[in-house]
Design a protein around this motif. Sequence first.
Motif, mmCIF file in Angstrom:
data_model
loop_
_atom_site.group_PDB
_atom_site.id
_atom_site.type_symbol
_atom_site.label_atom_id
_atom_site.label_comp_id
_atom_site.label_asym_id
_atom_site.label_seq_id
_atom_site.Cartn_x
_atom_site.Cartn_y
_atom_site.Cartn_z
ATOM 1 N N VAL A 120 0.836 -1.209 0.000
ATOM 2 C CA VAL A 120 0.000 0.000 0.000
ATOM 3 C C VAL A 120 0.866 1.251 0.000
ATOM 4 O O VAL A 120 0.613 2.201 -0.753
ATOM 5 N N GLY A 121 1.906 1.253 0.831
ATOM 6 C CA GLY A 121 2.787 2.419 0.911
ATOM 7 C C GLY A 121 3.521 2.691 -0.389
ATOM 8 O O GLY A 121 3.766 3.842 -0.755
ATOM 9 N N LEU A 122 3.861 1.619 -1.102
ATOM 10 C CA LEU A 122 4.545 1.783 -2.388
ATOM 11 C C LEU A 122 3.627 2.406 -3.424
ATOM 12 O O LEU A 122 4.024 3.291 -4.177
ATOM 13 N N TYR A 123 2.362 1.975 -3.443
ATOM 14 C CA TYR A 123 1.434 2.436 -4.470
ATOM 15 C C TYR A 123 0.834 3.809 -4.175
ATOM 16 O O TYR A 123 0.448 4.518 -5.095
ATOM 17 N N ASN A 124 0.743 4.175 -2.883
ATOM 18 C CA ASN A 124 0.165 5.495 -2.585
ATOM 19 C C ASN A 124 1.215 6.567 -2.341
ATOM 20 O O ASN A 124 0.891 7.685 -1.954
ATOM 21 N N GLY A 125 2.485 6.224 -2.555
ATOM 22 C CA GLY A 125 3.550 7.213 -2.467
ATOM 23 C C GLY A 125 4.026 7.542 -1.058
ATOM 24 O O GLY A 125 4.734 8.535 -0.863
ATOM 25 N N LEU A 126 3.673 6.713 -0.080
ATOM 26 C CA LEU A 126 4.081 6.992 1.303
ATOM 27 C C LEU A 126 5.521 6.591 1.595
ATOM 28 O O LEU A 126 6.059 6.961 2.635
ATOM 29 N N PHE A 127 6.124 5.822 0.693
ATOM 30 C CA PHE A 127 7.490 5.384 0.935
ATOM 31 C C PHE A 127 8.497 6.471 0.569
ATOM 32 O O PHE A 127 9.318 6.340 -0.336
ATOM 33 N N THR A 128 8.383 7.586 1.284
ATOM 34 C CA THR A 128 9.344 8.687 1.230
ATOM 35 C C THR A 128 9.783 8.924 2.674
ATOM 36 O O THR A 128 9.137 8.427 3.602
ATOM 37 N N PRO A 129 10.875 9.661 2.893
ATOM 38 C CA PRO A 129 11.283 9.904 4.302
ATOM 39 C C PRO A 129 10.162 10.452 5.182
ATOM 40 O O PRO A 129 9.906 9.909 6.257
ATOM 41 N N PRO A 130 9.406 11.499 4.758
ATOM 42 C CA PRO A 130 8.293 11.961 5.600
ATOM 43 C C PRO A 130 7.203 10.903 5.763
ATOM 44 O O PRO A 130 6.631 10.743 6.835
ATOM 45 N N GLY A 131 6.923 10.181 4.670
ATOM 46 C CA GLY A 131 5.891 9.154 4.722
ATOM 47 C C GLY A 131 6.243 8.027 5.673
ATOM 48 O O GLY A 131 5.386 7.526 6.409
ATOM 49 N N LEU A 132 7.506 7.622 5.679
ATOM 50 C CA LEU A 132 7.940 6.559 6.581
ATOM 51 C C LEU A 132 7.879 7.011 8.040
ATOM 52 O O LEU A 132 7.583 6.209 8.929
ATOM 53 N N ILE A 133 8.142 8.289 8.274
ATOM 54 C CA ILE A 133 8.022 8.829 9.634
ATOM 55 C C ILE A 133 6.566 8.774 10.092
ATOM 56 O O ILE A 133 6.258 8.410 11.231
ATOM 57 N N VAL A 134 5.659 9.132 9.175
ATOM 58 C CA VAL A 134 4.224 9.091 9.494
ATOM 59 C C VAL A 134 3.790 7.656 9.793
ATOM 60 O O VAL A 134 3.110 7.388 10.804
ATOM 61 N N LEU A 135 4.169 6.713 8.916
ATOM 62 C CA LEU A 135 3.797 5.316 9.129
ATOM 63 C C LEU A 135 4.375 4.783 10.436
ATOM 64 O O LEU A 135 3.692 4.098 11.211
ATOM 65 N N GLY A 136 5.652 5.097 10.678
ATOM 66 C CA GLY A 136 6.291 4.642 11.905
ATOM 67 C C GLY A 136 5.596 5.189 13.142
ATOM 68 O O GLY A 136 5.323 4.459 14.093
ATOM 69 N N GLY A 137 5.275 6.476 13.117
ATOM 70 C CA GLY A 137 4.590 7.099 14.247
ATOM 71 C C GLY A 137 3.212 6.517 14.478
ATOM 72 O O GLY A 137 2.796 6.279 15.618
ATOM 73 N N LEU A 138 2.485 6.260 13.386
ATOM 74 C CA LEU A 138 1.142 5.703 13.501
ATOM 75 C C LEU A 138 1.174 4.322 14.147
ATOM 76 O O LEU A 138 0.429 4.042 15.098
ATOM 77 N N TYR A 139 2.036 3.444 13.637
ATOM 78 C CA TYR A 139 2.033 2.073 14.141
ATOM 79 C C TYR A 139 2.687 1.944 15.509
ATOM 80 O O TYR A 139 2.317 1.052 16.286
#
Length: 245
Positions: free
Chosen positions: A34-53
């Motif tokens: 999902v992260g690959l297809y919605n563009g979340l796999f960027t440094p800010p996106g990974l920070i968001v995902l990490g913080g959420l989980y």
Amino acid sequence: MKTATSANSGYKYFTKRNLLGALLFLIFVGEPTVGLYNGLFTPPGLIVLGGLYLSLFWLYEALIVRYKLSNAQLVPLTFAIYAVLVTGLLHGELANYAKGEAVITTLIRVQCSLFPIFAYHILNRYMPRPSTVPSIKKASLILVGFFLLLTPSHQFGFANMIETIQKVPALAVIYIIMGIAAFAVALKPTRQTSTFAYKNFTALTWGLFVLACIPNLISFLILLLAMPIVVLVYWRQPAFRHAKA
């Protein structure tokens, strides 16, 4: 000195479990694809995902210890917290029903209600829960604070939830009612067994882990179908349903 060293060691141990638990949550729910297809796999996106989980895992630890949750309770709990609130409303995935994507959206609601069972099956084998976990109040405040922090992005948060309810009001209300009911069911006391040791389930869990790690749409679709099937097969076993989370 000995007491301080023991406390410090306990804190580090908990942090490792917290990070590993958050990572397992992220993987088993299918974020590598999902992260690959919605563009979340960027440094800010990974920070968001990490913080959420991380925040989500912290809340789970608090609830599991407080209410002595089993696998049978994890499913309705995750449906309420993750499938309805986090992804359905705050991330706006319920709005996909208005786009004619009812089947895939419903499949995702089912699969993302089950992933903690597999994450905890692996996590608890290699890194048992420490005696001290965060309070429910503290964990909840951190998670809500994270939601508020992301709200201005209009990609996730309370503004997104309002827009989702406006797009699919009837479905949103139905899901909210089901989520509240599921949360109440999840916190009801139930019988609990100490262990669940089935080698085949462990092998299947690792198989699903490998599948979830593959950032591919086909792999993700297989995961959506395979995870509910595995749970259904084992749900007949009381030891599975009542195993400690």
